[in-house]
Design a protein around this motif. Sequence first.
Motif, PDB file in Angstrom:
ATOM      1  N   MET A   1       0.854  -1.188   0.000  1.00 21.06           N
ATOM      2  CA  MET A   1       0.000   0.000   0.000  1.00 21.06           C
ATOM      3  C   MET A   1       0.890   1.238   0.000  1.00 21.06           C
ATOM      4  SD  MET A   1      -3.121  -1.403   0.450  1.00 21.06           S
ATOM      5  CE  MET A   1      -4.173  -0.116   1.044  1.00 21.06           C
ATOM      6  N   ASN A   2       0.422   2.269  -0.677  1.00 15.26           N
ATOM      7  CA  ASN A   2       1.134   3.539  -0.672  1.00 15.26           C
ATOM      8  C   ASN A   2       0.110   4.659  -0.545  1.00 15.26           C
ATOM      9  OD1 ASN A   2       3.625   5.065  -0.920  1.00 15.26           O
ATOM     10  ND2 ASN A   2       2.794   5.782  -2.872  1.00 15.26           N
ATOM     11  N   ASN A   3       0.188   5.407   0.541  1.00 13.44           N
ATOM     12  CA  ASN A   3      -0.751   6.506   0.806  1.00 13.44           C
ATOM     13  C   ASN A   3      -2.199   6.060   0.669  1.00 13.44           C
ATOM     14  OD1 ASN A   3       1.324   8.391   1.286  1.00 13.44           O
ATOM     15  ND2 ASN A   3       1.531   8.784  -0.909  1.00 13.44           N
ATOM     16  N   GLY A   4      -2.498   4.848   1.173  1.00  9.30           N
ATOM     17  CA  GLY A   4      -3.861   4.339   1.138  1.00  9.30           C
ATOM     18  C   GLY A   4      -4.253   3.656  -0.156  1.00  9.30           C
ATOM     19  N   TRP A   5      -3.388   3.694  -1.151  1.00 10.70           N
ATOM     20  CA  TRP A   5      -3.682   3.061  -2.442  1.00 10.70           C
ATOM     21  C   TRP A   5      -3.091   1.671  -2.488  1.00 10.70           C
ATOM     22  CZ3 TRP A   5      -7.031   5.129  -5.721  1.00 10.70           C
ATOM     23  CH2 TRP A   5      -7.280   6.498  -5.653  1.00 10.70           C
TER      24      TRP A   5
END
Length: 149
Positions: A47-51
């Motif tokens: 996950m990256n910044n909620g994505w």
Amino acid sequence: MIIVPFEAAHGAELAEGDLNIELNRPIGVQAEHYQQVADLGWSFSAMNNGWLIGSAGLVPLWPGVAEAWLLASDRINDHAISAGRMVRKRLFEIVDEEGLHRVQAMTRSDTPSLKRWAAWLGMKHEGKMLSYNQNRDDFERYAWVRKES
């Protein structure tokens, strides 16, 4: 970027969304399969910044042997190196934790980037599987085998 435990919702989101390689879209995989994979605990998501960037993991076949899998969103292109390193690290942590001596994977024959991915993980090409799926697509078998010490 962080690694989190795989959840069935991650698999559904990836399979229904924009995968990085359309040819990697699962065929005939139902939601209960994602839940079974999640329940095993050998899979994870980046996950990256909620994505959701992608999910990967291992499914045990029998003692000491597992099948590797990967589904990546089109967002992976922006995080290929960091996600790749995290996936490789986590996969081999599972290999060590579970005492695996063989991890195998298959890729469609017409996906060169997935072949490079398997090689980057240290897997060796073992052969071509003709007409492997219900669409009669050809696949390649790759495997990593622990050397005896």
